[in-house]
Design an enzyme around this catalytic site. Sequence first.
Site, PDB file in Angstrom:
ATOM      1  N   MET A 167      -0.852  32.775 -23.294  1.00 55.55           N
ATOM      2  CA  MET A 167       0.306  32.483 -24.146  1.00 55.55           C
ATOM      3  C   MET A 167      -0.064  31.430 -25.196  1.00 55.55           C
ATOM      4  O   MET A 167       0.376  31.500 -26.346  1.00 55.55           O
ATOM      5  CB  MET A 167       1.485  32.010 -23.298  1.00 55.55           C
ATOM      6  CG  MET A 167       2.805  31.991 -24.036  1.00 55.55           C
ATOM      7  SD  MET A 167       3.282  33.630 -24.659  1.00 55.55           S
ATOM      8  CE  MET A 167       4.401  34.196 -23.386  1.00 55.55           C
ATOM      9  N   PHE A 204       0.840  -1.197   0.000  1.00 51.29           N
ATOM     10  CA  PHE A 204       0.000   0.000   0.000  1.00 51.29           C
ATOM     11  C   PHE A 204       0.883   1.259   0.000  1.00 51.29           C
ATOM     12  O   PHE A 204       1.810   1.370   0.794  1.00 51.29           O
ATOM     13  CB  PHE A 204      -0.911  -0.006   1.229  1.00 51.29           C
ATOM     14  CG  PHE A 204      -1.758   1.229   1.328  1.00 51.29           C
ATOM     15  CD1 PHE A 204      -2.714   1.510   0.355  1.00 51.29           C
ATOM     16  CD2 PHE A 204      -1.580   2.126   2.368  1.00 51.29           C
ATOM     17  CE1 PHE A 204      -3.477   2.665   0.425  1.00 51.29           C
ATOM     18  CE2 PHE A 204      -2.350   3.278   2.441  1.00 51.29           C
ATOM     19  CZ  PHE A 204      -3.296   3.556   1.465  1.00 51.29           C
ATOM     20  N   GLN A 205       0.571   2.169  -0.884  1.00 56.94           N
ATOM     21  CA  GLN A 205       1.323   3.420  -1.049  1.00 56.94           C
ATOM     22  C   GLN A 205       2.817   3.178  -1.310  1.00 56.94           C
ATOM     23  O   GLN A 205       3.671   3.952  -0.890  1.00 56.94           O
ATOM     24  CB  GLN A 205       1.112   4.358   0.142  1.00 56.94           C
ATOM     25  CG  GLN A 205      -0.337   4.876   0.190  1.00 56.94           C
ATOM     26  CD  GLN A 205      -0.534   6.075   1.099  1.00 56.94           C
ATOM     27  OE1 GLN A 205       0.162   6.225   2.098  1.00 56.94           O
ATOM     28  NE2 GLN A 205      -1.481   6.935   0.739  1.00 56.94           N
TER      29      GLN A 205
END
Lengths: 185, 579
Positions: free
Chosen positions: B477, B110-111
Site C-alpha cells: 500500500m 523497577f518496571q
Amino acid sequence: MNALNITKGTSSKSAYNLRSGHADLNERHTLAVLVANEPGVLARVIGLFSGRGYNIESLTVAEVDHEGHTSRITIVTSGTPQIIEQIKAQLGRIIPVYDVHDLTVEGPSVERELSLFKVSGKGEKRVEALRLADVFRANVVDSTLDSFTFEVVGSPEKIDAFADLMRPLGLAEMARTGVAALSRG
Amino acid sequence: MSGAKMVVQALIDQGVDTVFGYPGGAVLPIYDEIFLQNSIKHFLVRHEQGAVHAAEAYARSTGKPGVVLVTSGPGATNAVTGLTDALMDSIPLVVLTGQVPTFMIGSDAFQEADTVGITRPCTKHNWLVKDTDALAHTLHTAFHVACSGRPGPVLVDIPKDVQFANGTYEGPAKIKSHYQPQLKGDLDAITALVEAMETARKPILYTGGGVINSGPVASQLLRELVEATNFPITSTLMGLGCYPGNGDNWLGMLGMHGLYEANMAMHDCDLMINIGARFDDRITGRLDAFSPGSTKAHIDIDASSINKVIHVDIPILGDVAHVLEDMLKVWKARGRKTNSKALKTWWAEIDGWRKIRCLDYAADSKVIKPQYALERLEALTKDHDRYITTEVGQHQMWAAQYMTFNDPNRWMTSGGLGTMGYGVPASIGAQVAHPGSLVINVAGEASWLMNMQEMGTAMQYGLPVKQFILNNERLGMVRQWQELLHGERYSQSWSESLPDFVKLAEAFGAKGILCSDPADLDEAIMQMLAYDGPVIFDCLVEKHENCFPMIPSGKAHNEMLLGDAAIKGAIDASGSVLV
C-alpha cells in the site's frame, strides 16, 4: 480501464481538513461539568481538550459536594457551534462525568472571577491606584509603604478592565482564579 | 480473600474462561492464583501486544469481552497499541496490569510506568486500585463499562501490595454504576426516519461495526428491514457480515477501496440511513462533495459520533438493535410503505454501475495475481465454518473486496487504527474462541513479520491457524501511494532480506507451503486446508499490483479510479498530504 471523471486540480479541500471548511465564527461558551471527585478526573477532561485540539480559555475546579464526592469544573471554551457541540458530547462520554451544562445556552447565568493585583508605586500613582480600586470596589488585602495588593471580584471583562488601568500605575503581578459560573434563578 | 484471588474470582463471576497474558514481577500473585485453579484457561503469548490483539479477535468473534493480564512497566506499554486499536474499533476488552506496590509508586521503581496516565487516552476508562477492599467493585464495574454503550477497552492497574493484601470480596450482582447509556431511540426521530423511508426515491443503508457490536439480533433485524423494504445496503470495513455478502441487495463495501456501485449509490442517494457507522474519513472522501443531495439519518449509541464530521438531518441516539426494532414496528404500523416505483428505477441505475464490474483485473497465467489468490481462497473455503483475520494494507482491502461474509463476527480486521501486526495474534484469538473452525489470517509479508513471534503461541496450544501470506516483497500500500503521489520514488517500501517462510514454518514446528504458479494454487490451498495444524502459506504474487477501485484522497465518491491505467495526474497535489 480508465480513470473516471477525474479533472485535474478540482479539489482544494482535504479529507482531514475538516474545520477550516466551516466558516462559522467562533463562539465563547461557559460549560459547567459535574464530575465524580476521583483521581485523574481533571486529567481526563484536560486530556480531552488537548488531545482533540479544543481551546481552554479558563478552567476552575473544586469539590462542591463532599458527601456525594462531586466536583464542579467550570470551563470557558471557544469554537464553532459544531465544535462546541462536539466538546459537550465528548465530555459526556467520560465515564466519571455526571452532567454537562452549557450555561451560555441554558438561559441567563452569572459569571464571577476572583483576582489579585500587586501594584507598586509611590506618590500620585499610588493615590490614583487606590482611587481606581475604590471605583472597582476592590479590596485592599495587603499593603506596604510602596505597594498595594488588591482583590477584585467580577466578570472577566471587569478584571481585564482593571488590569488595563493598573498597568501604567505600576502593576507588578496578578493572579486570576478563572471563571466560576451558575445559572440564574 | 487476597486481592490476587479476588481477581480470579471476579473473572469467574463475570463468566470469563479465557485470558491472554504474559507474567512478570508485578503480577506474580495473580499468576499464582491462576496456577491454583482450573476454571480459567490462560494463553501465554509471546509479546503483550499479541495478547491484546488476540483478546480483540476473541471478543469480535464471540461478542464477549476479551481479557488480558500483563505485568507493570513494559508489559503495560507493550499493550498500548492493542488498547488504541480496540478503542478505535469499539472492541470490549478488560486489561489487567500489575503495578509496583503503592508505597513505591512515583519512585521510578523497577518496571514502574504511569500506566493509568499512559493509557488514559487509549482506553474507554481506567482505574488504579489502591485498596484491596475496592478491587472487586472496580473489576465488576470495569466489565460493565467495557461492554455497555459503545464498547471499548478498559484497564485496571493493580499494585502488587493490593494483590497480596486481604479484603472483602463482593459479587457482580451488587454493582450499581451511574454509567447507563441510553438504548432506546427517540420515537419521534424514528417516526421521522420512517416517513423519509416511505417516500425516498433513492435510499441507501450505510451500515457499520455498530450493527455487529449491537449483537446478532441487530444483524437479524437489519436483514428483515432490507428484505421488507428492498433498499440497497452497503457497509464499512468494520460492518462486513452484518448483511450477507451473497444477498441480493448487497452493494459491497464502500469507501476508499470500496466498490464502484456502493460509492456511486452513496453519492447519488436521496436518503442515507447510517446504522452504526461513523462517517470515517476513509468513507466520506471529500467532505464538501459527500452525498450532496441526500437527507441523512444517523443511528448511533455514541452522542459524540453524531454530527462530528457530517451534519445529519435525523439523529437517533440509541442501540442499533433497539432502534431497528422500533423502526420496523413503526414502519409496519404505518402500512409498510415504500416508493416502490422509484425504487425500481433506482435499482436499474445501480445495476448500471454494477455492470462496470469494478473488481475485474487483468488475469495472468504465469504470475499469481493477489486478487486471483483471494478469489481461489474464497472459492475453496466459503463452505467452511470460517473466520478471517487480516493484517493491514493492500491484502486487507483485497480480502474485503474478494471474500464474502455472510454472517457477523466472522471478520476480524484493524479498521480505525490500521495496525500492521494485528492479524497473526488475531487469528490465534479467533481460533481459541472457535477451536473447531477454520481460521485464516490473510496477510502481507511485511505486516505478518510484525507479530510473527505469536506462531510460537499457536504451536504451544495446537491452534491450527492458517497464515495465508500474499508475498509481493513490498509494503504494497505504501508502494502504491508512492507510485501515485510521490513520482515512483519507492522510499523504503520493499521487503529486503525476507526469511524463507517454509523453513521458518518448519523452525516453529508448523507446516510451510510455497506457491508461485497460478496453476498450482488450488492444490496448494487444499493442502493447507487438509493439514491439521498451523500452516504458513507463502503465496508469491505479482509485485506491482495496485489496489483498485480507489477514491483518491481529496476526491468525492463519484471520482473513483478504476484499474491501473491513467493514474498519473489523477491525484492532485492537495491529496498528497492526506496519507
